[in-house]
Motif scaffolding. Sequence first.
Motif, short mmCIF file in Angstrom:
data_model
loop_
_atom_site.label_atom_id
_atom_site.label_comp_id
_atom_site.label_asym_id
_atom_site.label_seq_id
_atom_site.Cartn_x
_atom_site.Cartn_y
_atom_site.Cartn_z
N ARG A 72 38.44 65.55 41.26
CA ARG A 72 38.71 66.93 41.69
C ARG A 72 40.16 67.30 41.44
O ARG A 72 40.47 68.44 41.08
N TRP A 73 41.06 66.34 41.64
CA TRP A 73 42.48 66.60 41.35
C TRP A 73 42.67 66.85 39.85
O TRP A 73 43.39 67.77 39.45
N ILE A 74 42.00 66.06 39.02
CA ILE A 74 42.09 66.25 37.57
C ILE A 74 41.55 67.62 37.18
O ILE A 74 42.13 68.33 36.35
N ASN A 75 40.44 68.03 37.79
CA ASN A 75 39.88 69.35 37.50
C ASN A 75 40.84 70.46 37.91
O ASN A 75 40.93 71.50 37.26
N THR A 76 41.57 70.22 39.00
CA THR A 76 42.59 71.19 39.42
C THR A 76 43.67 71.32 38.36
O THR A 76 44.13 72.43 38.04
N VAL A 77 44.08 70.20 37.79
CA VAL A 77 45.07 70.22 36.71
C VAL A 77 44.51 70.96 35.50
O VAL A 77 45.23 71.72 34.84
N MET A 78 43.23 70.77 35.21
CA MET A 78 42.61 71.47 34.08
C MET A 78 42.70 72.98 34.25
O MET A 78 42.99 73.71 33.30
N TRP A 79 42.46 73.46 35.47
CA TRP A 79 42.45 74.90 35.70
C TRP A 79 43.83 75.47 36.00
O TRP A 79 44.05 76.67 35.86
N ASP A 80 44.75 74.63 36.41
CA ASP A 80 46.11 75.11 36.70
C ASP A 80 47.13 74.11 36.16
O ASP A 80 47.87 73.48 36.92
N PRO A 81 47.18 73.96 34.83
CA PRO A 81 48.12 72.99 34.24
C PRO A 81 49.58 73.37 34.44
O PRO A 81 50.46 72.51 34.41
N ASN A 82 49.85 74.66 34.67
CA ASN A 82 51.23 75.09 34.86
C ASN A 82 51.90 74.37 36.03
O ASN A 82 53.04 73.93 35.94
N THR A 83 51.17 74.26 37.14
CA THR A 83 51.73 73.60 38.31
C THR A 83 52.06 72.14 38.02
O THR A 83 53.11 71.63 38.43
N PHE A 84 51.19 71.48 37.29
CA PHE A 84 51.42 70.08 36.90
C PHE A 84 52.66 69.98 36.02
O PHE A 84 53.49 69.07 36.17
N ILE A 85 52.81 70.94 35.10
CA ILE A 85 53.96 70.93 34.19
C ILE A 85 55.25 71.22 34.94
O ILE A 85 56.30 70.63 34.64
N ILE A 104 52.10 85.92 31.90
CA ILE A 104 51.10 86.89 32.36
C ILE A 104 50.39 86.38 33.62
O ILE A 104 50.10 87.15 34.53
N LYS A 105 50.14 85.09 33.65
CA LYS A 105 49.46 84.48 34.81
C LYS A 105 50.18 84.84 36.10
O LYS A 105 49.54 85.13 37.13
N TYR A 106 51.51 84.84 36.06
CA TYR A 106 52.27 85.06 37.29
C TYR A 106 52.62 86.52 37.53
O TYR A 106 52.54 86.99 38.67
N ILE A 107 53.00 87.25 36.49
CA ILE A 107 53.41 88.63 36.74
C ILE A 107 52.21 89.55 36.94
O ILE A 107 52.33 90.60 37.57
N LYS A 108 51.04 89.14 36.43
CA LYS A 108 49.83 89.96 36.62
C LYS A 108 48.80 89.28 37.50
O LYS A 108 47.71 89.80 37.70
N ASN A 109 49.16 88.09 37.98
CA ASN A 109 48.27 87.35 38.89
C ASN A 109 46.89 87.13 38.28
O ASN A 109 45.86 87.35 38.91
N GLU A 110 46.89 86.70 37.02
CA GLU A 110 45.64 86.43 36.32
C GLU A 110 45.38 84.93 36.27
O GLU A 110 46.30 84.13 36.30
N SER A 111 44.12 84.58 36.19
CA SER A 111 43.75 83.17 36.10
C SER A 111 43.76 82.74 34.63
O SER A 111 42.97 83.22 33.83
N ARG A 112 44.67 81.85 34.29
CA ARG A 112 44.78 81.36 32.92
C ARG A 112 45.11 79.87 32.95
O ARG A 112 45.96 79.45 33.72
N ASN A 113 44.43 79.10 32.09
CA ASN A 113 44.74 77.67 32.06
C ASN A 113 45.33 77.25 30.72
O ASN A 113 45.25 76.10 30.32
N MET A 114 45.95 78.22 30.03
CA MET A 114 46.70 77.92 28.81
C MET A 114 48.19 77.97 29.15
O MET A 114 48.60 78.72 30.03
N VAL A 115 48.97 77.19 28.43
CA VAL A 115 50.38 77.08 28.78
C VAL A 115 51.27 77.41 27.58
O VAL A 115 51.11 76.84 26.50
N GLN A 116 52.18 78.33 27.80
CA GLN A 116 53.25 78.61 26.84
C GLN A 116 54.56 78.55 27.63
O GLN A 116 54.71 79.22 28.65
N ILE A 117 55.47 77.75 27.13
CA ILE A 117 56.66 77.46 27.92
C ILE A 117 57.89 77.35 27.02
O ILE A 117 57.86 76.71 25.97
#
Length: 213
Positions: A72-85, A104-117
Amino acid sequence: MFRDARIIDMAKEGNTMSGIAQQTGIPFSTVRRAVYEFENIGIIKSTKIGKTVIVRINKNHPVVDSMITTARWINTVMWDPNTFIVDICEKNKIDYAFVGTSKIKYIKNESRNMVQIAISKNDYNRAKKIIQDMFKGIGIKTTEDPRETIGNAMSIIYIKCFPVDDIKFTEYENKTHSNEIIRIKVADEDTERKAMQNSSKEDKMFIPSLVYP
């Protein structure tokens, strides 16, 4: 361990080995070998229905609960990799700020599991390796091509780092799945523009609301 936990999690309500492989991105041969090993020690039970073999966990086995918790923790990372990063960057003193689809995930409060950093050029090569190694270490495949994630959101994560000279950011508060409040660095427009100058058209596939000259 992490790979095995994901297999166990996928089998908790009954599944086929091919189904587990497809849903996790773990090679079928690896799933089959793990299932046979788990069956031998009583963690998994298999039932043949016609030509189909259904595998299901033995919920009474003492190790099952801990493995499901790990999964379940791994699945959480899958859906919210930003927090892990964020955790990776903070622990390794990597200068970063989220851009593009992650912004966009943060300024628009959208659910996204892709990461650009955006990553400081001084940290760029080290950061890429650390991030890739950390995800690999928990059995999650990553890619720099967002097209590979289409239809595979639960088995592969798009993570793209962009080198920049200087990072300016705004901090956002973010609540994790465990209800912990953490602070997230989100790039300002200038930092984001400089970062995305190094992006491909594929990198911009999922950020239609942002335009980069």
